[in-house]
Each structure stands twice: as C-alpha cells, then as structure tokens.
Design a protein around this motif. Structure first.
Motif, PDB file in Angstrom:
ATOM      1  N   TYR A 128       0.138  33.126  -2.405  1.00 24.67           N
ATOM      2  CA  TYR A 128       0.472  33.530  -0.968  1.00 24.67           C
ATOM      3  C   TYR A 128       0.371  32.553  -0.045  1.00 24.67           C
ATOM      4  O   TYR A 128      -0.417  32.657  -0.518  1.00 24.67           O
ATOM      5  CB  TYR A 128      -0.284  35.420  -0.922  1.00 24.67           C
ATOM      6  N   PHE A 129       1.444  32.101   0.677  1.00 24.04           N
ATOM      7  CA  PHE A 129       1.235  31.393   1.657  1.00 24.04           C
ATOM      8  C   PHE A 129       1.408  32.050   3.115  1.00 24.04           C
ATOM      9  O   PHE A 129       0.367  31.204   4.109  1.00 24.04           O
ATOM     10  CB  PHE A 129       2.229  30.057   1.568  1.00 24.04           C
ATOM     11  N   LEU A 134       6.854  22.199   5.714  1.00 25.41           N
ATOM     12  CA  LEU A 134       6.857  20.280   5.282  1.00 25.41           C
ATOM     13  C   LEU A 134       5.042  19.953   5.920  1.00 25.41           C
ATOM     14  O   LEU A 134       4.766  18.993   5.204  1.00 25.41           O
ATOM     15  CB  LEU A 134       7.504  19.840   6.893  1.00 25.41           C
ATOM     16  N   ALA A 135       4.669  20.485   6.767  1.00 25.62           N
ATOM     17  CA  ALA A 135       2.841  20.309   6.820  1.00 25.62           C
ATOM     18  C   ALA A 135       2.351  20.528   5.947  1.00 25.62           C
ATOM     19  O   ALA A 135       1.518  19.670   5.625  1.00 25.62           O
ATOM     20  CB  ALA A 135       2.568  20.914   8.574  1.00 25.62           C
ATOM     21  N   SER A 136       2.634  21.163   5.321  1.00 26.06           N
ATOM     22  CA  SER A 136       2.013  21.316   3.611  1.00 26.06           C
ATOM     23  C   SER A 136       2.668  20.498   2.242  1.00 26.06           C
ATOM     24  O   SER A 136       1.351  19.903   2.179  1.00 26.06           O
ATOM     25  CB  SER A 136       2.075  23.046   3.188  1.00 26.06           C
ATOM     26  N   THR A 141       8.008  37.141   2.643  1.00 25.73           N
ATOM     27  CA  THR A 141       6.185  36.937   2.162  1.00 25.73           C
ATOM     28  C   THR A 141       6.892  35.612   1.600  1.00 25.73           C
ATOM     29  O   THR A 141       7.948  35.563   1.009  1.00 25.73           O
ATOM     30  CB  THR A 141       5.718  37.866   0.725  1.00 25.73           C
ATOM     31  N   VAL A 142       6.170  34.235   1.799  1.00 21.28           N
ATOM     32  CA  VAL A 142       6.113  32.747   1.692  1.00 21.28           C
ATOM     33  C   VAL A 142       5.588  32.918   0.443  1.00 21.28           C
ATOM     34  O   VAL A 142       3.817  32.993   0.785  1.00 21.28           O
ATOM     35  CB  VAL A 142       6.100  31.860   2.630  1.00 21.28           C
ATOM     36  N   THR A 159       1.632  35.725  10.004  1.00 18.73           N
ATOM     37  CA  THR A 159       0.104  35.793   9.474  1.00 18.73           C
ATOM     38  C   THR A 159       0.299  34.562   8.015  1.00 18.73           C
ATOM     39  O   THR A 159       0.858  34.938   6.834  1.00 18.73           O
ATOM     40  CB  THR A 159      -0.269  37.406   8.713  1.00 18.73           C
ATOM     41  N   PHE A 160      -0.785  34.172   8.619  1.00 14.64           N
ATOM     42  CA  PHE A 160      -1.326  33.006   7.472  1.00 14.64           C
ATOM     43  C   PHE A 160      -2.476  33.953   6.541  1.00 14.64           C
ATOM     44  O   PHE A 160      -2.308  34.440   6.390  1.00 14.64           O
ATOM     45  CB  PHE A 160      -2.337  32.266   8.307  1.00 14.64           C
TER      46      PHE A 160
END
Length: 102
Positions: free
Chosen positions: A44-45, A85-87, A37-38, A59-60
């Motif tokens: 929750y990301f 990085l994109a976030s 889990t990220v 899964t996003f």
C-alpha cells in the motif's frame, strides 16, 4: 449524461497511463468500493478519497506524513505522478526537484 465521480475519473485516468504500471505501481478501486488505492508493487502506497464537496484527499501509507487536498482530478493526477516519480528517484538515489504550487 452523468459525470463520473472524481475518484472514479481519477482511477480511470491513472489506469490509462502505462508508465504507472511499468514503474511498478498499480491503481485500483478502494476496498470500500470508492476512492483510489495506489500500490507500489504489492505494498500500500496511499489512497485518494472524494469528499462531499467534490475535492480529493490524499492519504499516505505512512500516516506520519501530511496528506493533501486538491480541488480537481487534474491536480490529483499530477500529484500522484509526482509522488511516483519521487519514489522512483528515491529508489535510484536521484534527487528530483519538486516544487509546490498553489
């Protein structure tokens, strides 16, 4: 010697990168005791789960976005870091160029 499950190995590698934590993200074992889990802050990301075939599936948090399946821990690690990085760039209104491979 038994090899670690792909999700357990991914969790270990992500946890070993201090920049993940320093950028406001964290990783932990999934709620069911498997997967990764990220979190972005306390939110929750997204998450990774391993398939029976040994692939990893992303899964996003926003289920309207397409997920991604990769064949190795290295690919999952790379993709996770690109998402982080994109976030960060989106938060700071910077547009990084992310190219898709394979």
């Amino acid at each position: 010697m038994k090899c670690a499950a792909p999700d357990a190995e991914l969790l270990r590698q992500l946890a070993d990168i201090p920049e993940v934590r320093l950028s406001g993200f964290s990783v932990r074992e999934g709620l069911a005791g498997t997967g990764v889990t990220v979190l972005k802050g306390r939110n929750y990301f997204g998450s990774w789960r391993a398939t029976v075939q040994g692939e990893l599936v992303w899964t996003f948090a926003d289920l309207s976005e397409p997920g991604r399946t990769v064949a190795s821990v290295d690919e999952a690690l790379r993709y996770t870091l690109l998402l982080i990085l994109a976030s960060i760039a989106k938060t700071h209104n910077i547009r990084p160029k992310i190219t898709r491979t394979g």
